[in-house]
Design an enzyme around this catalytic site. Structure first.
Site, PDB file in Angstrom:
ATOM      1  N   CYS A   1       0.868  -1.184   0.000  1.00 49.84           N
ATOM      2  CA  CYS A   1       0.000   0.000   0.000  1.00 49.84           C
ATOM      3  C   CYS A   1       0.904   1.233   0.000  1.00 49.84           C
ATOM      4  O   CYS A   1       2.130   1.112  -0.010  1.00 49.84           O
ATOM      5  CB  CYS A   1      -0.909  -0.033   1.220  1.00 49.84           C
ATOM      6  SG  CYS A   1      -2.336   1.055   1.093  1.00 49.84           S
TER       7      CYS A   1
ATOM      8  N   CYS B   1      -3.962  -0.409  -3.281  1.00 48.84           N
ATOM      9  CA  CYS B   1      -4.344   0.944  -3.685  1.00 48.84           C
ATOM     10  C   CYS B   1      -3.652   1.263  -5.006  1.00 48.84           C
ATOM     11  O   CYS B   1      -2.599   0.706  -5.313  1.00 48.84           O
ATOM     12  CB  CYS B   1      -4.007   1.981  -2.614  1.00 48.84           C
ATOM     13  SG  CYS B   1      -2.249   2.255  -2.362  1.00 48.84           S
TER      14      CYS B   1
ATOM     15  N   CYS C   1       4.890   0.489  -7.398  1.00 43.99           N
ATOM     16  CA  CYS C   1       5.439  -0.797  -6.964  1.00 43.99           C
ATOM     17  C   CYS C   1       6.718  -1.109  -7.729  1.00 43.99           C
ATOM     18  O   CYS C   1       6.739  -1.093  -8.959  1.00 43.99           O
ATOM     19  CB  CYS C   1       4.420  -1.908  -7.199  1.00 43.99           C
ATOM     20  SG  CYS C   1       4.979  -3.525  -6.641  1.00 43.99           S
TER      21      CYS C   1
END
Length: 138
Positions: free
Chosen positions: A8, A80, A87
């Site tokens: 997240c 999210c 990422c």
């Protein structure tokens, strides 16, 4: 043992709740981790709303994704859109999943935490059933 990372933005609410439920539903089937692309500390309302459902996440810590770069994850779940976009690429065989849950931290209402908790709980239970229990890990 399979390894699952929940990612997240700040590793304070959604990923912490998901980590708690994944640990609960997976039991000894997998090692569960959570991290953020930033660290904001574990939100006290996330701890409280999970305690209402009998899950203790008070010992969780807010971790940065950089702490886990050397782990060969089987699954990476982004919870999210911001985390999905930011990422890092893992040099592993990790299968990526994504679900953009609402951010309860943007609300002062505990009902919003409970609503999001239930969405995450349902998602985590289904994830364990479909990915951990059905692939010969039990």
């Amino acid at each position: 043992m399979q390894k699952v990372l929940v990612l997240c933005t700040g590793n304070s609410c959604r990923s912490q709740i998901a980590e708690g439920y994944l640990r609960h539903f997976a039991g000894s089937l997998a090692e569960i981790y959570s991290a953020g692309v930033e660290t904001h500390g574990v939100n006290p309302k996330a701890i409280a709303t999970m305690a209402e459902d009998g899950i203790d996440i008070s010992g969780h810590t807010s971790n940065n994704i950089s702490e886990y770069i050397g782990i060969d994850f089987d699954y990476v779940i982004t919870v999210c859109d911001n985390a999905k976009e930011r990422c890092p690429v893992f040099p592993s065989k990790a299968i990526k999943f994504h679900h953009n849950f609402p951010d309860p931290a943007k609300s002062t209402d505990m009902e919003e935490f409970r609503r999001v908790r239930e969405l995450i709980k349902e998602y985590c239970e289904k994830f364990v059933e479909e990915n951990l229990k059905t692939h010969g890990t039990i």
